[in-house]
Scaffold this active site. Sequence first.
Site, PDB file in Angstrom:
ATOM      1  N   MET A  30       0.858  -1.193   0.000  1.00  0.00           N
ATOM      2  CA  MET A  30       0.000   0.000   0.000  1.00  0.00           C
ATOM      3  C   MET A  30       0.895   1.244   0.000  1.00  0.00           C
ATOM      4  SD  MET A  30      -3.438  -0.984   2.011  1.00  0.00           S
ATOM      5  CE  MET A  30      -2.898  -0.734   3.680  1.00  0.00           C
ATOM      6  N   GLY A  31       2.146   1.062  -0.407  1.00  0.00           N
ATOM      7  CA  GLY A  31       3.042   2.212  -0.516  1.00  0.00           C
ATOM      8  C   GLY A  31       3.628   2.624   0.820  1.00  0.00           C
ATOM      9  N   GLY A  36      10.998  -3.198   5.649  1.00  0.00           N
ATOM     10  CA  GLY A  36      10.338  -4.505   5.517  1.00  0.00           C
ATOM     11  C   GLY A  36       9.977  -4.768   4.057  1.00  0.00           C
ATOM     12  N   HIS A  37       9.371  -3.747   3.385  1.00  0.00           N
ATOM     13  CA  HIS A  37       9.019  -3.907   1.964  1.00  0.00           C
ATOM     14  C   HIS A  37      10.274  -4.140   1.127  1.00  0.00           C
ATOM     15  CE1 HIS A  37       5.564  -1.146   3.209  1.00  0.00           C
ATOM     16  NE2 HIS A  37       4.951  -2.215   2.761  1.00  0.00           N
ATOM     17  N   GLY A 147       5.176 -10.296   4.090  1.00  0.00           N
ATOM     18  CA  GLY A 147       5.957 -10.301   5.333  1.00  0.00           C
ATOM     19  C   GLY A 147       5.280 -11.129   6.415  1.00  0.00           C
ATOM     20  N   LYS A 149       5.431 -10.611   9.449  1.00  0.00           N
ATOM     21  CA  LYS A 149       4.947  -9.780  10.570  1.00  0.00           C
ATOM     22  C   LYS A 149       3.424  -9.774  10.558  1.00  0.00           C
ATOM     23  CE  LYS A 149       5.652  -5.578  13.001  1.00  0.00           C
ATOM     24  NZ  LYS A 149       4.641  -4.635  12.529  1.00  0.00           N
ATOM     25  N   ASP A 150       2.826  -9.676   9.356  1.00  0.00           N
ATOM     26  CA  ASP A 150       1.366  -9.783   9.227  1.00  0.00           C
ATOM     27  C   ASP A 150       1.017 -11.255   9.018  1.00  0.00           C
ATOM     28  OD1 ASP A 150       0.801  -7.003   9.427  1.00  0.00           O
ATOM     29  OD2 ASP A 150       1.575  -6.752   7.404  1.00  0.00           O
ATOM     30  N   SER A 185       8.865  -1.453  11.989  1.00  0.00           N
ATOM     31  CA  SER A 185       7.551  -1.015  11.520  1.00  0.00           C
ATOM     32  C   SER A 185       7.610   0.496  11.363  1.00  0.00           C
ATOM     33  CB  SER A 185       6.494  -1.376  12.574  1.00  0.00           C
ATOM     34  OG  SER A 185       5.342  -0.585  12.408  1.00  0.00           O
ATOM     35  N   ARG A 187       5.413   2.332  12.158  1.00  0.00           N
ATOM     36  CA  ARG A 187       4.703   2.877  13.323  1.00  0.00           C
ATOM     37  C   ARG A 187       5.625   3.071  14.535  1.00  0.00           C
ATOM     38  NH1 ARG A 187       0.477  -0.770  11.395  1.00  0.00           N
ATOM     39  NH2 ARG A 187      -1.193   0.536  10.594  1.00  0.00           N
TER      40      ARG A 187
END
Length: 282
Positions: A30-31, A36-37, A147, A149-150, A185, A187
């Site tokens: 989602m940009g 991570g990406h 990933g 993580k999700d 993250s 976040r």
Amino acid sequence: MKVITTINEMQNEILKHKELGMSIGFVPTMGFLHEGHLTLISKARKENDVVVVSIFVNPLQFGPKEDFSTYPRDFDRDRALAEGEKVDYLFYPSVEEMYPREPSVKVMVQERTDVLCGKSRPGHFDGVATVITKLFHIMMPTRAYFGKKDAQQVAVIDGLISDFNFPVHLIPVDIVREKDGLAKSSRNVNLLAEEREQAPIIYKSLQTAKKAIDDGEINPAVLTTMIKELITSESNGEIDYVEILSYPFLKPLEKIEGSLIIAVAVKFSKVRLIDNIMIQID
Ligand code: PAF
């Protein structure tokens, strides 16, 4: 790197490569790309002839009270980062291109959603599965990268691929961590200084549980209590959930066996962090 905004053009480009027998590595995002990406993209680059990254903030996966309109977006930065990773195609469609009208068919996820983050986000994984179905039809990928993580999203995509017979290899990619173990993250920047110091206890508590399993503990309730006590004693975070489930089916376990996930979500003052470890008991 070519930026493509229409489905037709994207599909035509992919078909040209498929006709030549080339493999397609696909990284849906989602940009607002972060490390991570970039790890997913660099793995896709190593394993495929052609690499496609999509950037699409998918309205279908946001609830009415969620942050669709304020979700961070920075296309120019994303384009530069993707170019740096030698991406071949950046697919950047508008909402109107992806959903020119209210979809007449949506994918409904029946299993693996009533636990973990899915519990508090009804409909979220239906939106994810619907957009991924569309994107898989557009990209026809050989491999798709997600990933770990999700982890619940990976489990849902695993079900989607197997139930709908997509000829796609799902490649789950390990969580990237800071030196002190905190899962990376975007976040994390929203943690207060004191919270940032406390946050590594999340991963430490998961490792402590893993050690207890290695030492013979087989009772999930003992392990979840252990994790909760560690997090509450060493941080101000409020525990949202600590769950031990089979993986990828995400069913509760009576005892520690088989393939499983230990997943945690903790709310700090401005941010909710998630983390997990996956364990295989032979
Ligand atoms: O993980 C994400 O960024 C999104 O859920 C995904 C997989 C790109 C689908 O919109």
